[in-house]
Design a protein around this motif. Structure first.
Motif: not given
Length: 402
Positions: A34, A37, A40, A43
């Protein structure tokens, strides 16, 4: 350059996101495909929290989360016992506990611990993760055992006596002590489960008349077994000591025996229950038995007492017990277990006026135990001299005050 993470354990790594966590005593740094960001990274931080919780619960699977992790083969290696500590269920932990405990615990005691764990704890919770065994569960389980219970096979069981309730908690405490020292994040669920006060039954020896009735009946069945129990009643050895007694421990000139070994559950050991060697002086009845045994077993130069049916050493005290129990029933003597033969030896010596300290040494007791457990058999042979002295003193006090 990738932006730095503000969340511990999660950071950008080129065009990927790296997670850091400890598992099985090592740090791992797998990456997620990923872009780093802000969304992300958040997460990834949530995923890391989930992983940390799975590790805490012992259910984490590295390959399920990171199937392409390049160190997956090395990471999945587990200790030689087959499982990592975090992944062991309760039964696995019990196996580790007994393996370790075997170094410092007597074989017979370990067998009792295993039987208790199998019967009362592993059968109920063996497949559970230790974290699932709570303080409340243990309290409810022990309460159910105290009332009587029906097991998973539908068999009804009587309520456990208080002493047994205390005994089955001993290995359970040991298992969780091991678990909590290995995995300090687990709280010991046995802590606070208190032992119950249990009455210790007093000695219940055979009277001299009962001794003769029992021996007479035993001789109708087996002279050897009768002599075995006559020696038990007049020498007072523990069963484990008597079946392990060797001819090399016998001094026939001074009629003494050296007690330095025992056999429990078929295992011989060169130490006694108290780990203290002692010399026992044989009285006339015990010495007479020893003389009769010479013609039976001395030539083999091994055990003094042997099973007449097999010609081999007694494995334990169960074979003799069958004849002993039958002799009591037929002779009309109230049943007591064979261990009371030892108490009979103690009480006969005390009633004969022997020095309690000598009697204690003969039987491997402390003087404190002797006076506490056998005080009622100490002879009142002072013709009330002590009581008369007190009464005289009280009269003098009384006359001086008048």
């Amino acid at each position: 350059m990738g932006r730095k993470s503000t969340t511990g354990g999660v950071s950008p790594l080129n065009e990927r996101i790296q997670l850091r966590f400890n598992w099985r005593g090592k740090e791992y740094r797998p990456t997620l495909p990923l872009k780093p960001t802000s969304g992300n990274l958040k997460a990834a931080a949530r995923l890391r929290q989930q992983i940390v919780e799975e590790i805490r619960q012992g259910v984490f699977n590295l390959e399920a989360h990171f199937p392409e992790y390049r160190y997956i083969d090395k990471a999945e290696l587990v200790p030689s016992d087959g499982q990592a500590p975090q992944e062991r269920n309760f039964e696995d932990w019990c196996k580790v506990f007994f393996e370790i405990k075997g170094r410092s615990t007597e074989h017979s005691t370990l067998m009792v611990y295993k039987r208790h764990m199998d019967s009362y704890w592993i059968r109920e919770w063996g497949s559970l993760n230790p974290r699932a065994i709570t303080h409340e569960k243990i309290q409810k389980r022990i309460a159910a055992l105290a009332k009587g219970y029906t097991d998973k096979e539908g068999k009804a069981h009587k309520p456990l006596a208080r002493k047994t309730q205390n005994n089955i908690l001993i290995p359970l405490r040991g298992v969780f002590e091991l678990i909590c020292k290995t995995l300090p994040q687990i709280t010991d669920p046995v802590q606070g489960v208190e032992n119950l006060k249990a009455e210790i039954p007093p000695p219940d020896p055979f009277t001299p008349q009962e001794v003769e009735l029992i021996l007479k009946e035993l001789r109708k069945r087996s002279e050897e077994v009768a002599d075995y129990y006559e020696f038990a009643m007049f020498a007072g050895l523990r069963d484990s000591e008597q079946i392990a007694l060797l001819w090399e421990d016998v001094d026939l000139i001074n009629m003494t025996i050296r007690i330095c070994r025992a056999r429990v559950l078929g295992e011989s050991k060169t130490r006694t229950k108290t780990h203290k060697e002692r010399i026992v002086e044989l009285n006339a009845r015990a010495a007479a038995v020893m003389e009769r045994q010479r013609t039976r077993t001395q030539l083999a130069d091994k055990e003094v007492f042997m099973n007449p049916s097999t010609g081999r050493a007694w494995h334990d005290d169960q074979g003799q017990r069958v004849m002993f129990k039958a002799a009591l029933r037929i002779s009309g003597v109230r049943y007591r277990p064979p261990k009371e033969c030892r108490d009979t030896s103690v009480t006969l010596a005390l009633m004969a006026g022997c020095d309690p300290a000598w009697v204690a040494a003969q039987h491997g007791h402390s003087v404190v135990t002797m006076l506490r457990s056998y005080a009622k058999w100490l002879p009142k042979g002072d013709d009330n001299r002590n009581l008369n002295k007190i009464n005289t003193a009280m009269k003098l006090i009384s006359s001086g005050c008048s």
